[in-house]
Design a protein around this motif. Structure first.
Motif, PDB file in Angstrom:
ATOM      1  N   GLN A 105      -2.739  19.373  -9.380  1.00 46.17           N
ATOM      2  CA  GLN A 105      -3.513  20.025 -10.461  1.00 46.17           C
ATOM      3  C   GLN A 105      -4.933  19.560 -10.227  1.00 46.17           C
ATOM      4  O   GLN A 105      -5.272  18.408 -10.104  1.00 46.17           O
ATOM      5  CB  GLN A 105      -2.990  19.845 -11.761  1.00 46.17           C
ATOM      6  CG  GLN A 105      -1.613  20.217 -12.089  1.00 46.17           C
ATOM      7  CD  GLN A 105      -1.393  21.825 -11.601  1.00 46.17           C
ATOM      8  OE1 GLN A 105      -2.096  22.615 -12.367  1.00 46.17           O
ATOM      9  NE2 GLN A 105      -0.946  21.976 -10.566  1.00 46.17           N
ATOM     10  N   ALA A 106      -5.894  20.662 -10.531  1.00 42.06           N
ATOM     11  CA  ALA A 106      -7.552  20.196 -10.583  1.00 42.06           C
ATOM     12  C   ALA A 106      -7.536  19.320 -11.749  1.00 42.06           C
ATOM     13  O   ALA A 106      -6.837  19.834 -12.944  1.00 42.06           O
ATOM     14  CB  ALA A 106      -8.311  21.494 -10.443  1.00 42.06           C
ATOM     15  N   PRO A 107      -8.539  18.445 -11.581  1.00 47.99           N
ATOM     16  CA  PRO A 107      -8.973  17.746 -12.909  1.00 47.99           C
ATOM     17  C   PRO A 107      -9.570  18.641 -14.038  1.00 47.99           C
ATOM     18  O   PRO A 107     -10.327  19.723 -13.874  1.00 47.99           O
ATOM     19  CB  PRO A 107      -9.869  16.848 -12.455  1.00 47.99           C
ATOM     20  CG  PRO A 107     -10.416  17.127 -11.148  1.00 47.99           C
ATOM     21  CD  PRO A 107      -9.551  18.204 -10.560  1.00 47.99           C
ATOM     22  N   GLY A 112      -2.289  24.216  -1.781  1.00 46.94           N
ATOM     23  CA  GLY A 112      -1.690  24.767  -2.859  1.00 46.94           C
ATOM     24  C   GLY A 112      -2.919  25.761  -3.589  1.00 46.94           C
ATOM     25  O   GLY A 112      -2.523  26.522  -4.533  1.00 46.94           O
ATOM     26  N   LYS A 113      -3.698  26.084  -2.823  1.00 45.92           N
ATOM     27  CA  LYS A 113      -4.744  27.118  -3.296  1.00 45.92           C
ATOM     28  C   LYS A 113      -4.579  28.792  -3.305  1.00 45.92           C
ATOM     29  O   LYS A 113      -5.623  29.509  -3.260  1.00 45.92           O
ATOM     30  CB  LYS A 113      -6.216  26.719  -2.812  1.00 45.92           C
ATOM     31  CG  LYS A 113      -6.706  25.404  -3.269  1.00 45.92           C
ATOM     32  CD  LYS A 113      -8.139  25.110  -2.840  1.00 45.92           C
ATOM     33  CE  LYS A 113      -8.179  23.615  -3.109  1.00 45.92           C
ATOM     34  NZ  LYS A 113      -8.584  23.254  -4.648  1.00 45.92           N
ATOM     35  N   GLY A 114      -3.640  28.862  -2.652  1.00 43.66           N
ATOM     36  CA  GLY A 114      -3.096  30.286  -2.238  1.00 43.66           C
ATOM     37  C   GLY A 114      -3.693  30.977  -1.040  1.00 43.66           C
ATOM     38  O   GLY A 114      -3.676  32.110  -0.883  1.00 43.66           O
ATOM     39  N   LEU A 152      -2.159  27.067  -7.111  1.00 45.64           N
ATOM     40  CA  LEU A 152      -1.185  26.198  -7.928  1.00 45.64           C
ATOM     41  C   LEU A 152      -1.791  25.230  -8.369  1.00 45.64           C
ATOM     42  O   LEU A 152      -1.372  24.433  -9.138  1.00 45.64           O
ATOM     43  CB  LEU A 152      -0.143  25.668  -6.739  1.00 45.64           C
ATOM     44  CG  LEU A 152       0.898  27.008  -6.490  1.00 45.64           C
ATOM     45  CD1 LEU A 152       1.942  26.617  -5.447  1.00 45.64           C
ATOM     46  CD2 LEU A 152       1.484  27.762  -7.658  1.00 45.64           C
ATOM     47  N   THR A 153      -3.002  24.840  -7.780  1.00 43.04           N
ATOM     48  CA  THR A 153      -4.047  23.742  -8.499  1.00 43.04           C
ATOM     49  C   THR A 153      -4.687  23.927  -9.728  1.00 43.04           C
ATOM     50  O   THR A 153      -4.935  23.120 -10.395  1.00 43.04           O
ATOM     51  CB  THR A 153      -5.078  23.274  -7.286  1.00 43.04           C
ATOM     52  OG1 THR A 153      -6.029  24.256  -7.510  1.00 43.04           O
ATOM     53  CG2 THR A 153      -4.541  23.113  -6.115  1.00 43.04           C
ATOM     54  N   MET A 154      -4.426  25.503 -10.264  1.00 46.88           N
ATOM     55  CA  MET A 154      -4.970  25.812 -11.549  1.00 46.88           C
ATOM     56  C   MET A 154      -4.189  25.996 -12.664  1.00 46.88           C
ATOM     57  O   MET A 154      -4.357  26.564 -13.782  1.00 46.88           O
ATOM     58  CB  MET A 154      -5.893  27.093 -11.155  1.00 46.88           C
ATOM     59  CG  MET A 154      -7.251  26.853 -10.092  1.00 46.88           C
ATOM     60  SD  MET A 154      -8.174  25.397 -10.492  1.00 46.88           S
ATOM     61  CE  MET A 154      -9.156  26.246 -11.895  1.00 46.88           C
ATOM     62  N   GLY A 172      -3.194  25.387 -20.302  1.00 44.42           N
ATOM     63  CA  GLY A 172      -3.624  24.267 -21.271  1.00 44.42           C
ATOM     64  C   GLY A 172      -3.103  23.057 -21.015  1.00 44.42           C
ATOM     65  O   GLY A 172      -3.484  21.782 -21.334  1.00 44.42           O
ATOM     66  N   SER A 173      -1.811  23.041 -20.594  1.00 46.95           N
ATOM     67  CA  SER A 173      -1.016  21.687 -20.281  1.00 46.95           C
ATOM     68  C   SER A 173      -0.159  22.298 -19.210  1.00 46.95           C
ATOM     69  O   SER A 173       0.311  23.392 -18.984  1.00 46.95           O
ATOM     70  CB  SER A 173      -0.274  21.250 -21.404  1.00 46.95           C
ATOM     71  OG  SER A 173       0.667  22.202 -21.893  1.00 46.95           O
ATOM     72  N   PHE A 174       0.622  21.317 -18.440  1.00 51.53           N
ATOM     73  CA  PHE A 174       1.363  21.598 -17.307  1.00 51.53           C
ATOM     74  C   PHE A 174       2.721  22.186 -17.791  1.00 51.53           C
ATOM     75  O   PHE A 174       3.370  21.429 -18.440  1.00 51.53           O
ATOM     76  CB  PHE A 174       1.577  20.469 -16.406  1.00 51.53           C
ATOM     77  CG  PHE A 174       2.263  21.034 -14.949  1.00 51.53           C
ATOM     78  CD1 PHE A 174       1.544  21.638 -14.061  1.00 51.53           C
ATOM     79  CD2 PHE A 174       3.696  20.344 -14.975  1.00 51.53           C
ATOM     80  CE1 PHE A 174       2.416  22.086 -12.843  1.00 51.53           C
ATOM     81  CE2 PHE A 174       4.272  21.057 -13.870  1.00 51.53           C
ATOM     82  CZ  PHE A 174       3.621  21.756 -12.852  1.00 51.53           C
TER      83      PHE A 174
END
Length: 137
Positions: free
Chosen positions: A135-137, A42-44, A59-61, A67-69
């Motif tokens: 999503q990245a932590p 998902g990193k493009g 998409l991981t960012m 700020g929230s999903f």
């Protein structure tokens, strides 16, 4: 906003609450439909990314960027409901149209269209759930 028939559009807007009835379907759809451009992680950086006019989103960012999903926004992007008229075209396929067309086929029955819309909404909700899970932590 672009939309298919009103009943389908209304059903799609209500869809983020729809459950992913087939566990793993969201990931399978992602791998088949999204990974060619967005990459398996998902990193493009999918194999088709270099051939696109614009680099696909990482998409991981998404959560970090907003700020929230933003589940509703992600849903609308996948479904193709977020493209304002007059802002050109987008390279990303409009998966809402694709999924509904696959389900309805040549049917003209309202019941079939509504079921197709529900099925498409569930598939898109599964993709949203999967994107949220990477999503990245």
């Amino acid at each position: 906003m672009r939309c298919f028939p009103a009943l389908l559009c209304l059903a799609l807007f209500a869809a983020p609450a729809a459950a992913d009835e087939e566990p793993g379907r969201g990931k399978a759809d992602f791998v088949k439909l999204c990974a060619p451009c967005h990459g398996i992680d998902g990193k493009g950086d999918g194999p088709q990314a270099p051939h696109l006019a614009r680099k696909p989103a990482d998409l991981t960012m998404v959560t970090r960027r907003y700020g929230s999903f933003p589940g509703q926004k992600v849903f609308e992007t996948i479904a193709g409901l977020d493209m304002p008229d007059g802002h050109g075209t987008r390279e990303m396929p409009i998966w809402g149209d694709v999924f509904v067309t696959q389900e309805v086929g040549k049917s003209t029955r309202v019941e079939d269209a509504m079921k197709a819309s529900d099925d498409a909404s569930r598939r898109i909700a599964g993709l949203v759930k999967y994107v949220q899970s990477v999503q990245a932590p």
